[in-house]
Write a protein that holds these residues in place. Structure first.
Motif, short mmCIF file in Angstrom:
data_model
loop_
_atom_site.label_atom_id
_atom_site.label_comp_id
_atom_site.label_asym_id
_atom_site.label_seq_id
_atom_site.Cartn_x
_atom_site.Cartn_y
_atom_site.Cartn_z
N ARG A 123 15.96 -5.29 -12.07
CA ARG A 123 14.70 -4.75 -12.57
C ARG A 123 13.56 -5.05 -11.61
N GLU A 165 20.99 -1.72 -20.31
CA GLU A 165 19.99 -1.55 -21.36
C GLU A 165 20.52 -0.77 -22.55
N GLU A 166 21.39 0.21 -22.29
CA GLU A 166 21.95 1.00 -23.38
C GLU A 166 23.13 0.33 -24.06
#
Length: 308
Positions: free
Chosen positions: A64, A9-10
């Motif tokens: 997720r 995500e980063e």
């Protein structure tokens, strides 16, 4: 997996390490160890950022969901440990949000006070079916048909489709049922392809001699009707969805209106002892909504259960 999701995500090891409150070297080691265990590369690394490979993108989607399932499991276990008689994860289609499900939840609070209902609404039948098959849902209220033979169905009621029109539409104030063929050439807003209502609508229009011109799709019934109210087009919706819209919308009945069913669904072999009382409550709720008083309707016996 949490480390992987943070990096994915980063798109940056340094920022991911800060987010995780850890040093960067052990984070990098954990990701390398994960890639070694899986036997495939998850990230394409450059001096400025990291990007997901195709395998990494798949890993992110699944990770997720797994992490969400773990969190849901922990929450359910804590609630049962705190004295709840059980937890039932219930999915339901958007058009059941405004009529059937409120009655079901009210009955459950009154008659099953120790049971926690985790309700997930405004879903489409294909999403619900996947949730049941993947054990993310225990039971659901959906619009048949379903694709999998692993699911059992218990019919609740049938609901005629009506046409929802912008208030200023030429057909909004006309009297009598509308012939479906009269909607040829109109702009339609619709549930996504593959949903039960969209499939039935498409087939009904085909039999009336035209193909609906869909200009916009919406997953949620409330959003669909908001588009109608804004004048984007008309829509065929279950009659029970009339309560969903605060927008200025006119509803007209259809000649030879197609019908869409509403059913309880659960996975074959499910061991949840809460499904039978939920089915009974759902049947009572439908009876109360339909007649305005408590109903003595009971679900069919197991040998009457309908399989897709």
């Amino acid at each position: 997996m949490r480390y992987f999701v943070a990096v994915a995500e980063e798109r940056h090891f340094g920022r991911a390490a800060e987010r995780l409150h850890m040093a960067q070297p052990p984070l990098s080691q954990q990701i390398k160890q994960l890639e070694t265990t899986l036997g495939t590369q998850l990230f394409e690394r450059t001096t400025r950022r990291v990007d997901l490979t195709d395998a990494g993108q798949l890993m992110l989607e699944r990770a997720r969901q797994i992490l969400a399932d773990v969190e849901a499991l922990a929450k359910d276990v804590r609630e049962v440990g705190a004295g709840a008689a059980g937890v039932l994860r219930v999915g339901f289609v958007g058009s059941a949000t405004y009529r059937v499900m409120p009655a079901v939840v009210q009955l459950a609070r009154r008659e099953l006070p120790g049971v926690r209902l985790h309700v997930m609404g405004e879903m489409l039948t294909p999403q619900i079916e996947q949730g049941l098959l993947e054990n993310r849902l225990d039971v659901a209220v959906l619009r048949p048909p379903v694709q999998s033979s692993e699911l059992l169905l218990d019919a609740l009621e049938g609901d005629s489709l009506v046409v929802a029109l912008p208030a200023h539409h030429r057909l909004a104030t006309a009297g009598g049922p509308v012939p479906l063929a009269e909607l040829a050439g109109e702009d339609f807003v619709s549930y996504p392809q593959g949903s039960a209502v969209a499939t039935i609508t498409s087939e009904a229009c085909r039999q009336a001699g035209f193909r609906p011109r869909v200009v916009q799709e919406a997953t949620e019934t409330s959003t669909l009707l908001a588009f109608v109210g804004a004048g984007m087009g008309l829509a065929l919706v279950p009659d029970g969805a009339r309560r969903a819209a605060a927008s200025p919308i006119a509803y007209r009945e259809l000649e030879s209106a197609p019908e869409v069913g509403l059913a309880i669904a659960w996975k074959h072999g499910s061991r949840s002892g809460l499904i039978p009382p939920f089915r009974a409550l759902a049947h009572r709720a439908v009876g109360e909504v339909r007649h305005g008083q408590p109903s003595l309707v009971h679900p069919p016996s197991p040998d009457q259960q309908e399989r897709p």
